[in-house]
Motif scaffolding. Structure first.
Motif, PDB file in Angstrom:
ATOM      1  N   ASP A  38      -0.372  12.315  51.278  1.00  0.00           N
ATOM      2  CA  ASP A  38      -1.182  12.670  52.435  1.00  0.00           C
ATOM      3  C   ASP A  38      -1.234  11.464  53.368  1.00  0.00           C
ATOM      4  O   ASP A  38      -1.213  10.328  52.924  1.00  0.00           O
ATOM      5  CB  ASP A  38      -2.598  13.055  52.014  1.00  0.00           C
ATOM      6  CG  ASP A  38      -3.376  13.704  53.148  1.00  0.00           C
ATOM      7  OD1 ASP A  38      -2.738  14.287  54.058  1.00  0.00           O
ATOM      8  OD2 ASP A  38      -4.604  13.631  53.141  1.00  0.00           O
ATOM      9  N   GLY A  39      -1.259  11.749  54.636  1.00  0.00           N
ATOM     10  CA  GLY A  39      -1.384  10.710  55.648  1.00  0.00           C
ATOM     11  C   GLY A  39      -2.401  11.151  56.677  1.00  0.00           C
ATOM     12  O   GLY A  39      -2.539  12.340  56.944  1.00  0.00           O
ATOM     13  N   VAL A  47      -2.233   6.101  54.393  1.00  0.00           N
ATOM     14  CA  VAL A  47      -1.351   6.970  53.618  1.00  0.00           C
ATOM     15  C   VAL A  47      -1.707   6.832  52.143  1.00  0.00           C
ATOM     16  O   VAL A  47      -2.259   5.817  51.717  1.00  0.00           O
ATOM     17  CB  VAL A  47       0.130   6.599  53.828  1.00  0.00           C
ATOM     18  CG1 VAL A  47       0.544   6.818  55.262  1.00  0.00           C
ATOM     19  CG2 VAL A  47       0.426   5.169  53.416  1.00  0.00           C
ATOM     20  N   GLY A  48      -1.404   7.853  51.377  1.00  0.00           N
ATOM     21  CA  GLY A  48      -1.651   7.805  49.943  1.00  0.00           C
ATOM     22  C   GLY A  48      -0.873   8.882  49.239  1.00  0.00           C
ATOM     23  O   GLY A  48      -0.354   9.815  49.856  1.00  0.00           O
ATOM     24  N   GLY A  49      -0.773   8.738  47.950  1.00  0.00           N
ATOM     25  CA  GLY A  49      -0.079   9.737  47.167  1.00  0.00           C
ATOM     26  C   GLY A  49      -0.197   9.457  45.687  1.00  0.00           C
ATOM     27  O   GLY A  49      -0.654   8.397  45.275  1.00  0.00           O
ATOM     28  N   LEU A  50       0.194  10.444  44.894  1.00  0.00           N
ATOM     29  CA  LEU A  50       0.180  10.278  43.450  1.00  0.00           C
ATOM     30  C   LEU A  50       1.256  11.136  42.820  1.00  0.00           C
ATOM     31  O   LEU A  50       1.718  12.114  43.398  1.00  0.00           O
ATOM     32  CB  LEU A  50      -1.195  10.604  42.867  1.00  0.00           C
ATOM     33  CG  LEU A  50      -1.783  11.984  43.144  1.00  0.00           C
ATOM     34  CD1 LEU A  50      -1.382  12.969  42.067  1.00  0.00           C
ATOM     35  CD2 LEU A  50      -3.280  11.865  43.215  1.00  0.00           C
ATOM     36  N   VAL A  51       1.659  10.723  41.622  1.00  0.00           N
ATOM     37  CA  VAL A  51       2.633  11.469  40.823  1.00  0.00           C
ATOM     38  C   VAL A  51       1.910  11.959  39.578  1.00  0.00           C
ATOM     39  O   VAL A  51       1.176  11.200  38.934  1.00  0.00           O
ATOM     40  CB  VAL A  51       3.829  10.581  40.425  1.00  0.00           C
ATOM     41  CG1 VAL A  51       4.768  11.327  39.483  1.00  0.00           C
ATOM     42  CG2 VAL A  51       4.583  10.112  41.658  1.00  0.00           C
ATOM     43  N   ARG A  52       2.102  13.237  39.255  1.00  0.00           N
ATOM     44  CA  ARG A  52       1.545  13.828  38.034  1.00  0.00           C
ATOM     45  C   ARG A  52       2.680  14.448  37.233  1.00  0.00           C
ATOM     46  O   ARG A  52       3.675  14.897  37.799  1.00  0.00           O
ATOM     47  CB  ARG A  52       0.532  14.916  38.366  1.00  0.00           C
ATOM     48  CG  ARG A  52      -0.692  14.418  39.074  1.00  0.00           C
ATOM     49  CD  ARG A  52      -1.643  15.565  39.281  1.00  0.00           C
ATOM     50  NE  ARG A  52      -2.725  15.180  40.168  1.00  0.00           N
ATOM     51  CZ  ARG A  52      -3.819  15.887  40.325  1.00  0.00           C
ATOM     52  NH1 ARG A  52      -3.980  17.021  39.664  1.00  0.00           N
ATOM     53  NH2 ARG A  52      -4.751  15.490  41.149  1.00  0.00           N
ATOM     54  N   LEU A  76       4.752  11.403  57.389  1.00  0.00           N
ATOM     55  CA  LEU A  76       6.119  10.964  57.066  1.00  0.00           C
ATOM     56  C   LEU A  76       6.120   9.608  56.361  1.00  0.00           C
ATOM     57  O   LEU A  76       6.913   9.388  55.434  1.00  0.00           O
ATOM     58  CB  LEU A  76       6.979  10.907  58.322  1.00  0.00           C
ATOM     59  CG  LEU A  76       7.307  12.264  58.955  1.00  0.00           C
ATOM     60  CD1 LEU A  76       7.985  12.059  60.307  1.00  0.00           C
ATOM     61  CD2 LEU A  76       8.169  13.099  58.031  1.00  0.00           C
ATOM     62  N   LEU A  77       5.237   8.710  56.774  1.00  0.00           N
ATOM     63  CA  LEU A  77       5.122   7.424  56.088  1.00  0.00           C
ATOM     64  C   LEU A  77       4.678   7.622  54.640  1.00  0.00           C
ATOM     65  O   LEU A  77       5.190   6.968  53.726  1.00  0.00           O
ATOM     66  CB  LEU A  77       4.136   6.512  56.812  1.00  0.00           C
ATOM     67  CG  LEU A  77       4.635   5.831  58.071  1.00  0.00           C
ATOM     68  CD1 LEU A  77       3.479   5.099  58.761  1.00  0.00           C
ATOM     69  CD2 LEU A  77       5.754   4.862  57.760  1.00  0.00           C
ATOM     70  N   ALA A  78       3.715   8.529  54.430  1.00  0.00           N
ATOM     71  CA  ALA A  78       3.246   8.804  53.069  1.00  0.00           C
ATOM     72  C   ALA A  78       4.385   9.332  52.204  1.00  0.00           C
ATOM     73  O   ALA A  78       4.562   8.901  51.055  1.00  0.00           O
ATOM     74  CB  ALA A  78       2.097   9.808  53.111  1.00  0.00           C
ATOM     75  N   ILE A  79       5.189  10.244  52.746  1.00  0.00           N
ATOM     76  CA  ILE A  79       6.317  10.792  51.996  1.00  0.00           C
ATOM     77  C   ILE A  79       7.332   9.695  51.687  1.00  0.00           C
ATOM     78  O   ILE A  79       7.804   9.579  50.547  1.00  0.00           O
ATOM     79  CB  ILE A  79       6.972  11.949  52.766  1.00  0.00           C
ATOM     80  CG1 ILE A  79       6.017  13.142  52.835  1.00  0.00           C
ATOM     81  CG2 ILE A  79       8.298  12.349  52.123  1.00  0.00           C
ATOM     82  CD1 ILE A  79       6.436  14.218  53.817  1.00  0.00           C
ATOM     83  N   SER A  80       7.659   8.858  52.665  1.00  0.00           N
ATOM     84  CA  SER A  80       8.644   7.807  52.432  1.00  0.00           C
ATOM     85  C   SER A  80       8.138   6.801  51.397  1.00  0.00           C
ATOM     86  O   SER A  80       8.895   6.390  50.519  1.00  0.00           O
ATOM     87  CB  SER A  80       9.048   7.124  53.734  1.00  0.00           C
ATOM     88  OG  SER A  80       8.031   6.323  54.249  1.00  0.00           O
ATOM     89  N   HIS A  81       6.857   6.419  51.475  1.00  0.00           N
ATOM     90  CA  HIS A  81       6.289   5.511  50.464  1.00  0.00           C
ATOM     91  C   HIS A  81       6.324   6.159  49.082  1.00  0.00           C
ATOM     92  O   HIS A  81       6.579   5.495  48.073  1.00  0.00           O
ATOM     93  CB  HIS A  81       4.865   5.107  50.813  1.00  0.00           C
ATOM     94  CG  HIS A  81       4.753   4.142  51.947  1.00  0.00           C
ATOM     95  ND1 HIS A  81       5.373   2.916  51.955  1.00  0.00           N
ATOM     96  CD2 HIS A  81       4.086   4.214  53.118  1.00  0.00           C
ATOM     97  CE1 HIS A  81       5.088   2.276  53.064  1.00  0.00           C
ATOM     98  NE2 HIS A  81       4.315   3.058  53.804  1.00  0.00           N
ATOM     99  N   GLY A  82       6.045   7.469  49.034  1.00  0.00           N
ATOM    100  CA  GLY A  82       6.088   8.187  47.760  1.00  0.00           C
ATOM    101  C   GLY A  82       7.465   8.197  47.146  1.00  0.00           C
ATOM    102  O   GLY A  82       7.632   7.979  45.932  1.00  0.00           O
TER     103      GLY A  82
END
Length: 86
Positions: A38-39, A47-52, A76-82
């Motif tokens: 999410d951004g 931006v932030g994100g997590l993997v489960r 888009l930054l959140a997706i690229s960082h992820g």
């Protein structure tokens, strides 16, 4: 690599839209992983994100600041960082 460079160098005009979206977890096939990102460009932009894993167990996460930008650029930054994190 060029796509990531384009995302980081993207600086469009700013517009403000607000909405709420309910999100719920749906289980995956065995041995699969899901990256949720999410951004936000409002308030304190970031931006932030997590993997489960396939059972919904937290594996890894990230968060960071993205500065003054648009919601599309923040997403888009959140997706690229992820992708880089994964």
């Amino acid at each position: 690599k060029n796509l990531l460079k384009m995302v980081h160098n993207y600086h469009p005009q700013i517009s403000f839209v607000s909405f709420v979206r309910l999100v719920r977890w749906s289980y995956l096939h065995d041995n699969w992983f899901r990256l949720n990102t999410d951004g936000s460009s409002l308030g304190n932009p970031g931006v932030g994100g997590l993997v489960r894993n396939s059972l919904g167990k937290f594996i890894k996460g990230f968060l960071g600041s993205c500065g003054h930008t648009t919601s599309l650029h923040a997403e888009l930054l959140a997706i690229s960082h992820g992708f880089i994190m994964a």
